[in-house]
Design a protein around this motif. Structure first.
Motif: not given
Length: 227
Positions: A54-58
């Motif tokens: 759920p943590r956004r980021g590539f």
């Protein structure tokens, strides 16, 4: 077995083609990074292992996929159909045979517009900064790559945004890894890019990566990649 980690954010258009191209006997790990288009459900239907991050980021998605992987050798690839997973076995084999510790796919666009000017400019700038920082001469810092899972975990990569791919290379260089490139065709992606689709997105990624280059070398001793 080789695990293929596929970070995914709203890639329902590309998933069928990408997963059909996964090499036989490999396990596809689709890391859903908050998709709202049904991507994780479709990936499961198509036989992939789906991990939710759920943590956004590539970088967050890549780290979650690496944590979920179990194979000795792992590969990474974008999930937007711009790169063909079927071309990954030679990269993985170079690592498996001990010819290299980290192998990157050097993107070679096959049609005009597959790699926009602003994205190529950002990549070239980062390649120059990487050379000044590490001495490595690489043409591309693209997302297709192969390495040993335990060795990657030992690098202690901290970035969870756009700097993840670059930090992997920087830490590998600091650890004395042998880093190689293999040319791969670069295709027009399906859907709109979340990072390099605009000048603004590209230079935000460049800023993330510049911070990685300016960070001091990691003090921790990392494991030998080929052990």
């Amino acid at each position: 077995m080789t695990d293929l980690i596929l970070p995914c954010l709203n890639e329902v258009e590309a998933l069928p083609w990408v997963l059909r191209r996964v090499p036989p006997g490999w396990r596809a790990i689709v890391v859903d990074n908050g998709s709202e288009d049904g991507s994780p459900e479709l990936a499961r239907e198509l036989g992939a292992v789906v991990v939710s991050e759920p943590r956004r980021g590539f970088g967050a998605a890549c780290a979650a996929g690496l944590a979920a992987a179990e194979a000795e050798v792992v590969c990474f690839c974008d999930c937007d159909a711009s790169l063909d997973p079927a071309l990954l076995p030679p990269l993985a084999e170079l690592v498996r045979q001990g010819a290299a510790d980290l192998v990157l796919g050097r993107r070679r666009p096959v049609v005009r517009g597959a790699w926009p000017l602003h994205a190529r400019a950002g990549n070239a700038a980062l390649s120059r900064m990487l050379h000044r920082r590490t001495g490595l001469r690489l043409h591309d810092l693209g997302p297709m790559r192969a390495a040993r899972r335990e060795a990657l975990l030992g690098l202690g990569i901290e970035d969870r945004r756009s700097g993840w791919p670059l930090e992997m290379v920087v830490r590998a260089a600091d650890a004395g890894w042998r880093v190689g490139e293999v040319a791969v065709p670069y295709l027009p992606r399906a859907g709109k890019s979340k990072v390099t689709g605009t000048w603004r997105g590209t230079w935000q990624a460049v800023r993330d990566m510049r911070a990685v280059l300016h960070a001091p070398p990691a003090a921790a001793v990392v494991r030998e990649a080929a052990s």
